[in-house]
Design a protein around this motif. Structure first.
Motif, PDB file in Angstrom:
ATOM      1  N   LYS A  93       1.164   9.740  -1.157  1.00 21.22           N
ATOM      2  CA  LYS A  93       0.692   9.637   0.223  1.00 21.22           C
ATOM      3  C   LYS A  93      -0.816   9.376   0.242  1.00 21.22           C
ATOM      4  CE  LYS A  93       4.344  12.320   2.428  1.00 21.22           C
ATOM      5  NZ  LYS A  93       4.681  13.378   3.402  1.00 21.22           N
ATOM      6  N   HIS A  94      -1.358   9.157   1.453  1.00 18.24           N
ATOM      7  CA  HIS A  94      -2.759   8.776   1.581  1.00 18.24           C
ATOM      8  C   HIS A  94      -3.557   9.799   2.386  1.00 18.24           C
ATOM      9  CE1 HIS A  94      -0.901   4.899   0.545  1.00 18.24           C
ATOM     10  NE2 HIS A  94      -2.085   4.578   0.050  1.00 18.24           N
ATOM     11  N   ALA A  95      -4.829   9.844   2.051  1.00 23.16           N
ATOM     12  CA  ALA A  95      -5.792  10.608   2.850  1.00 23.16           C
ATOM     13  C   ALA A  95      -6.518   9.600   3.732  1.00 23.16           C
ATOM     14  CB  ALA A  95      -6.776  11.324   1.933  1.00 23.16           C
ATOM     15  N   GLU A 101       0.812  -1.205   0.000  1.00 25.16           N
ATOM     16  CA  GLU A 101       0.000   0.000   0.000  1.00 25.16           C
ATOM     17  C   GLU A 101       0.852   1.265   0.000  1.00 25.16           C
ATOM     18  OE1 GLU A 101      -3.075   0.353  -0.437  1.00 25.16           O
ATOM     19  OE2 GLU A 101      -4.229  -1.327   0.360  1.00 25.16           O
ATOM     20  N   GLN A 102       2.010   1.210   0.647  1.00 23.47           N
ATOM     21  CA  GLN A 102       2.860   2.396   0.742  1.00 23.47           C
ATOM     22  C   GLN A 102       4.311   2.015   0.472  1.00 23.47           C
ATOM     23  OE1 GLN A 102       4.081   5.197   0.133  1.00 23.47           O
ATOM     24  NE2 GLN A 102       2.503   6.260   1.337  1.00 23.47           N
ATOM     25  N   ASN A 139     -12.880  11.696  -0.110  1.00 26.30           N
ATOM     26  CA  ASN A 139     -11.478  11.503  -0.516  1.00 26.30           C
ATOM     27  C   ASN A 139     -11.392  10.636  -1.774  1.00 26.30           C
ATOM     28  OD1 ASN A 139     -10.578  12.979   1.711  1.00 26.30           O
ATOM     29  ND2 ASN A 139     -10.361  11.147   2.997  1.00 26.30           N
ATOM     30  N   ALA A 140     -12.198   9.561  -1.795  1.00 26.41           N
ATOM     31  CA  ALA A 140     -12.173   8.636  -2.928  1.00 26.41           C
ATOM     32  C   ALA A 140     -12.685   9.299  -4.192  1.00 26.41           C
ATOM     33  CB  ALA A 140     -13.001   7.394  -2.601  1.00 26.41           C
ATOM     34  N   ALA A 141     -13.730  10.117  -4.060  1.00 28.92           N
ATOM     35  CA  ALA A 141     -14.279  10.808  -5.232  1.00 28.92           C
ATOM     36  C   ALA A 141     -13.249  11.768  -5.823  1.00 28.92           C
ATOM     37  CB  ALA A 141     -15.554  11.567  -4.833  1.00 28.92           C
ATOM     38  N   CYS A 167      -7.276   6.422   1.260  1.00 25.32           N
ATOM     39  CA  CYS A 167      -7.354   6.558  -0.189  1.00 25.32           C
ATOM     40  C   CYS A 167      -6.129   7.349  -0.635  1.00 25.32           C
ATOM     41  CB  CYS A 167      -8.641   7.279  -0.577  1.00 25.32           C
ATOM     42  SG  CYS A 167      -8.796   7.644  -2.339  1.00 25.32           S
ATOM     43  N   ALA A 168      -5.606   7.006  -1.799  1.00 27.37           N
ATOM     44  CA  ALA A 168      -4.469   7.766  -2.320  1.00 27.37           C
ATOM     45  C   ALA A 168      -4.866   9.214  -2.506  1.00 27.37           C
ATOM     46  CB  ALA A 168      -4.006   7.168  -3.645  1.00 27.37           C
TER      47      ALA A 168
END
Length: 350
Positions: free
Chosen positions: A322-324, A224-225, A335-337, A314-315
């Motif tokens: 990085k991720h939100a 994932e990271q 965040n995904a939208a 979510c990216a």
């Protein structure tokens, strides 16, 4: 009498000529055998393979342009009985200007115990691991994968087909170049045992996870990271939060692993239905084994996770890598939208 003197003089001259010729041959032979003769290029390492004959050693030395007088070297090999069991496999470091005699003594002494630096990381499958190890040691990838995938060997080492890849810890190891595949596995098992200290075992116990489960979760966190390791403890806690409440992990890298297509850039709805125990969108809990070879730092990120209440990530839409993170579904959906809009704008379809 005069005729005898001439005869003796001729004999004497012939003797002196032969003596001179003998000394000249000895001198030339000495120069050929003991004068600098080895040329070292960009790589000073010479590898003698298991089962090679002295002729194969000679041919390789010539082919690699370490030596240019094969007839002389062949003669020295014969004189020093460099053949049969004297041909010891290994990695030999050659020195610029070695004589052919020094070279033969070096090879004959079996000083091919120069270790190689074996490094592997960013490995997703046993086949990839076999390929990386094969490029750095004598064993070829087919030999390695045959041993890696042997169920009896896996079981004897304390693993199964799904968990076996978790035994390998990415690092730099010094090994003999001609290390046999089974000896390499024994070494890796020993490194695994050294890594899993009492403290780490205790940490795993506190989390309610086995060693294999920690490695499995660490592999997901790592997938994932990959760019920012400092985020991994945060992600680790997020997944531990999900496991604690029985929520599916829903990790995209597990879907990609289940499908077996590592070229996918965007996981779509059609991918989420792949029926595999590694697909964490379908099956709750952890997959049956790691989806890559997790690093030591990734494992420690699971054993020593961040403290948070996140359940979603979510990216980021800025493609920073990085991720939100979010604690609730509404926040996550926003965040995904934003990320989906960014993908559409970049025309990243799959």
């Amino acid at each position: 009498m005069r005729g005898n003197k001439k005869k003796y003089r001729k004999v004497g001259l012939l003797f002196l000529f032969l003596l001179f010729l003998g000394f000249a041959c000895i001198y030339v032979g000495y120069k050929l055998a003991f004068s600098p003769a080895v040329t070292v290029w960009s790589n000073d390492a010479f590898y003698v393979h298991t089962g090679w004959t002295e002729k194969e050693v000679l041919d390789e030395l010539v082919q690699k342009r370490f030596v240019s007088r094969p007839q002389v070297l062949s003669f020295i090999f014969d004189q020093k009985n460099y053949s049969g069991t004297q041909v010891v496999p290994g990695k030999y470091i050659l020195r610029q200007g070695m004589s052919l005699t020094e070279l033969t003594n070096h090879l004959r002494a079996g000083n091919g115990e120069e270790q190689v630096k074996l490094t592997f990381s960013n490995v997703r499958t046993l086949s990839e691991l076999a390929s990386k190890v094969a490029r750095q040691t004598e064993a070829d990838s087919l030999q390695l994968i045959s041993v890696f995938c042997n169920p009896t060997i896996q079981r004897d080492l304390g693993f199964n087909a799904n968990t076996f890849i978790g035994m390998f810890l990415p690092d730099t190891y010094f090994v003999e170049w001609d290390t046999k595949p089974i000896d390499f596995l024994t070494r890796m098992r020993g490194e695994y045992e050294k890594f899993w200290t009492e403290e780490r075992l205790q940490r795993a116990s506190v989390l309610g996870l086995s060693e294999n489960e920690v490695s499995t979760l660490a592999s997901i966190v790592q997938a994932e990271q990959q760019m920012f390791p400092d985020e991994r403890p945060v992600i680790a806690r997020l997944y531990l939060n999900r496991l604690r409440i029985g929520m599916r992990l829903q990790s995209d890298p597990t879907v990609i692993y289940a499908i077996g297509d590592f070229q996918i850039n965007r996981v779509l709805n059609k991918h989420l239905s792949a029926d595999s125990p590694f697909n964490t969108y379908i099956y709750a809990g952890l997959p049956p084994g790691p989806i890559n070879v997790p690093s030591k730092k990734s494992i420690d990120a699971v054993l020593y996770p961040d403290s948070n209440n996140y359940l979603y990530m979510c990216a980021k839409a800025d493609f920073s890598g990085k991720h939100a993170f979010a604690t609730n579904l509404d926040e996550h959906n926003r965040n995904a939208a934003a990320f989906r809009r960014a993908l559409d704008k970049m025309k990243i379809l799959q």
